[in-house]
Design an enzyme around this catalytic site. Sequence first.
Site, PDB file in Angstrom:
ATOM      1  N   CYS A 139     -17.173  17.560  39.210  1.00  0.00           N
ATOM      2  CA  CYS A 139     -17.189  17.724  40.661  1.00  0.00           C
ATOM      3  C   CYS A 139     -18.446  17.092  41.255  1.00  0.00           C
ATOM      4  O   CYS A 139     -19.510  17.717  41.286  1.00  0.00           O
ATOM      5  CB  CYS A 139     -17.099  19.208  41.031  1.00  0.00           C
ATOM      6  SG  CYS A 139     -16.984  19.477  42.807  1.00  0.00           S
ATOM      7  N   CYS A 142     -19.883  18.813  44.328  1.00  0.00           N
ATOM      8  CA  CYS A 142     -20.604  20.056  44.023  1.00  0.00           C
ATOM      9  C   CYS A 142     -21.964  19.777  43.395  1.00  0.00           C
ATOM     10  O   CYS A 142     -22.956  20.396  43.739  1.00  0.00           O
ATOM     11  CB  CYS A 142     -19.815  20.905  43.033  1.00  0.00           C
ATOM     12  SG  CYS A 142     -18.062  20.962  43.328  1.00  0.00           S
ATOM     13  N   ASP A 143     -21.999  18.857  42.443  1.00  0.00           N
ATOM     14  CA  ASP A 143     -23.187  18.711  41.602  1.00  0.00           C
ATOM     15  C   ASP A 143     -24.025  17.468  41.901  1.00  0.00           C
ATOM     16  O   ASP A 143     -25.159  17.371  41.443  1.00  0.00           O
ATOM     17  CB  ASP A 143     -22.774  18.658  40.119  1.00  0.00           C
ATOM     18  CG  ASP A 143     -22.112  19.960  39.670  1.00  0.00           C
ATOM     19  OD1 ASP A 143     -22.418  21.010  40.272  1.00  0.00           O
ATOM     20  OD2 ASP A 143     -21.306  19.929  38.736  1.00  0.00           O
TER      21      ASP A 143
HETATM   22  P1  FAD Z   1     -10.309  29.109  40.652  1.00  0.00           P
HETATM   23  O1  FAD Z   1     -11.766  29.159  40.883  1.00  0.00           O
HETATM   24  O2  FAD Z   1      -9.745  27.949  39.915  1.00  0.00           O
HETATM   25  O3  FAD Z   1      -9.918  30.466  39.921  1.00  0.00           O
HETATM   26  C1  FAD Z   1      -8.638  30.776  39.543  1.00  0.00           C
HETATM   27  C2  FAD Z   1      -8.684  31.883  38.523  1.00  0.00           C
HETATM   28  O4  FAD Z   1      -7.351  32.344  38.266  1.00  0.00           O
HETATM   29  C3  FAD Z   1      -9.257  31.456  37.173  1.00  0.00           C
HETATM   30  O5  FAD Z   1     -10.182  32.411  36.714  1.00  0.00           O
HETATM   31  C4  FAD Z   1      -8.050  31.417  36.270  1.00  0.00           C
HETATM   32  O6  FAD Z   1      -8.385  31.707  34.937  1.00  0.00           O
HETATM   33  C5  FAD Z   1      -7.185  32.528  36.882  1.00  0.00           C
HETATM   34  N1  FAD Z   1      -5.790  32.391  36.490  1.00  0.00           N
HETATM   35  C6  FAD Z   1      -5.095  31.237  36.265  1.00  0.00           C
HETATM   36  N2  FAD Z   1      -3.837  31.530  35.869  1.00  0.00           N
HETATM   37  C7  FAD Z   1      -3.736  32.885  35.837  1.00  0.00           C
HETATM   38  C8  FAD Z   1      -2.691  33.784  35.487  1.00  0.00           C
HETATM   39  N3  FAD Z   1      -1.500  33.343  35.082  1.00  0.00           N
HETATM   40  N4  FAD Z   1      -2.936  35.113  35.559  1.00  0.00           N
HETATM   41  C9  FAD Z   1      -4.158  35.579  35.976  1.00  0.00           C
HETATM   42  N5  FAD Z   1      -5.174  34.772  36.306  1.00  0.00           N
HETATM   43  C10 FAD Z   1      -4.970  33.436  36.239  1.00  0.00           C
HETATM   44  N6  FAD Z   1     -17.017  24.270  44.996  1.00  0.00           N
HETATM   45  C11 FAD Z   1     -17.973  24.449  45.928  1.00  0.00           C
HETATM   46  O7  FAD Z   1     -17.645  24.751  47.081  1.00  0.00           O
HETATM   47  N7  FAD Z   1     -19.290  24.329  45.616  1.00  0.00           N
HETATM   48  C12 FAD Z   1     -19.731  24.017  44.376  1.00  0.00           C
HETATM   49  O8  FAD Z   1     -20.939  23.883  44.135  1.00  0.00           O
HETATM   50  C13 FAD Z   1     -18.743  23.834  43.357  1.00  0.00           C
HETATM   51  N8  FAD Z   1     -19.106  23.536  42.091  1.00  0.00           N
HETATM   52  C14 FAD Z   1     -18.141  23.341  41.143  1.00  0.00           C
HETATM   53  C15 FAD Z   1     -18.547  23.004  39.852  1.00  0.00           C
HETATM   54  C16 FAD Z   1     -17.595  22.811  38.886  1.00  0.00           C
HETATM   55  C17 FAD Z   1     -18.048  22.449  37.494  1.00  0.00           C
HETATM   56  C18 FAD Z   1     -16.207  22.929  39.179  1.00  0.00           C
HETATM   57  C19 FAD Z   1     -15.157  22.727  38.105  1.00  0.00           C
HETATM   58  C20 FAD Z   1     -15.801  23.247  40.467  1.00  0.00           C
HETATM   59  C21 FAD Z   1     -16.771  23.440  41.455  1.00  0.00           C
HETATM   60  N9  FAD Z   1     -16.412  23.738  42.772  1.00  0.00           N
HETATM   61  C22 FAD Z   1     -17.363  23.960  43.726  1.00  0.00           C
HETATM   62  C23 FAD Z   1     -15.007  23.852  43.168  1.00  0.00           C
HETATM   63  C24 FAD Z   1     -14.640  25.347  43.218  1.00  0.00           C
HETATM   64  O9  FAD Z   1     -15.042  25.944  42.026  1.00  0.00           O
HETATM   65  C25 FAD Z   1     -13.151  25.522  43.430  1.00  0.00           C
HETATM   66  O10 FAD Z   1     -12.733  24.842  44.598  1.00  0.00           O
HETATM   67  C26 FAD Z   1     -12.810  26.997  43.579  1.00  0.00           C
HETATM   68  O11 FAD Z   1     -13.311  27.742  42.509  1.00  0.00           O
HETATM   69  C27 FAD Z   1     -11.301  27.200  43.659  1.00  0.00           C
HETATM   70  O12 FAD Z   1     -11.093  28.562  43.820  1.00  0.00           O
HETATM   71  P2  FAD Z   1      -9.702  29.259  43.544  1.00  0.00           P
HETATM   72  O13 FAD Z   1      -9.889  30.658  43.984  1.00  0.00           O
HETATM   73  O14 FAD Z   1      -8.603  28.467  44.138  1.00  0.00           O
HETATM   74  O15 FAD Z   1      -9.451  29.209  41.984  1.00  0.00           O
END
Ligand code: FAD
Length: 312
Positions: A139, A142-143
């Site tokens: 990302c 992000c980084d």
């Molecule tokens: P996610 O964070 O993807 O979480 C989904 C969760 O649901 C996970 O824990 C997964 O295991 C769980 N899950 C999946 N399937 C199932 C199931 N069947 N049953 C139960 N649970 C399940 N964004 C920023 O704004 N700032 C940053 O600095 C930033 N840094 C980042 C750094 C990295 C390395 C990465 C990879 C991403 C970064 N992002 C950042 C992006 C940000 O993390 C994502 O946009 C955000 O986390 C998405 O949130 P979400 O709630 O959609 O899902």
Amino acid sequence: MNSHRKVIIIGSGPAGHTAAIYAGRANLAPLMFEGEMAGGIAAGGQLTTTTEVENFPGFPTGISGPELMMAMRAQSEHCQTEILTKTVDSVDLSVRPFKVTVENTTYTADTLIIATGATAKRMGIAGESEYWQKGISACAVCDGALPIFRNKALAVIGGGDSACEEASFLTKFASKVYLVVRRHELRASKTMQDRVLANPKIEILWNTDPIAAKGENLLTHLSVQSNKTNEQRDLEVAGLFYAIGHIPNTAFLNGQLKTDETGYILTEPGTTNTSVPGVFAAGDVQDKKYRQAITSAGTGCMAALDAEHFLT
Ligand code: FAD
Ligand code: NDP
């Protein structure tokens, strides 16, 4: 425990927890399945895999990703969300109430909020796990601004819109950006291609595959190989950014919700409504464009409000 709920939330990133906070405060007593290393990611989602988060409002000097997610989890619990550390195996959306199956136990819900996120694809090159988050990231937005990348040469892998956008973005901080493309052309849209081709800080390495990440404590070099001539070289880079696509975590839905051709859940614009009334989707699982914590949290809020409205 009560196996029937008004709202079940699947997923525990910023989208799931924001939905939980809103649903809890609306007296809907939500149940959240936070996942147990679902898709290889810890409960709390993608931010548990990063260090500093500097762009989530409210933390003037930044906050670590895991710390932010622990705080969100505590807030969900404070707002009367019951959280189970389990991964949902399947759902049945053809019946009312909906069925949610977890390890041979079936729960039922009047509404479902799907917030299972997406997983950035990795390449599995040598040194990848050693230097993940020590120079390698999925990302750039992000980084990219981290001090370790300032005024250094960086590399981006991929030839799509994300890779072009990230390469352009990184030129704000980097001395130079190598765009490593496996074919002789970019997949990205014409506008993105033009932007990259016109940027003097970006050098495109065509027909090139990354083969190994090298360094000491932090990444210092990326070995690449031409897939035309087999010639290898080491690029001196402090950062390596993968932009080779994401996989939305939608397999457990078994095709019961409409998705685009790459598996992202389709929502009605301006809402979190999916193709099944009463099922709402929030966060990265329905957003392949913005993919940020704050946008995920925003749609998590919308999903809880949409669910509350549906129930009344
Ligand atoms: P996610 O964070 O993807 O979480 C989904 C969760 O649901 C996970 O824990 C997964 O295991 C769980 N899950 C999946 N399937 C199932 C199931 N069947 N049953 C139960 N649970 C399940 N964004 C920023 O704004 N700032 C940053 O600095 C930033 N840094 C980042 C750094 C990295 C390395 C990465 C990879 C991403 C970064 N992002 C950042 C992006 C940000 O993390 C994502 O946009 C955000 O986390 C998405 O949130 P979400 O709630 O959609 O899902
Ligand atoms: P894409 O799937 O479009 O592109 C992935 C890129 O990574 C392709 O160039 C692909 O190569 C390359 N790739 C995949 N696997 C490997 C591998 N193992 N080794 C080397 N290269 C690899 O993903 P994006 O994230 O770029 O875009 C996803 C969607 O989001 C698209 O629809 C895009 O248009 C959209 N988007 C739009 C933006 C905007 O409009 N501003 C910004 C970002 C994304 P190859 O071409 O050879 O298959």
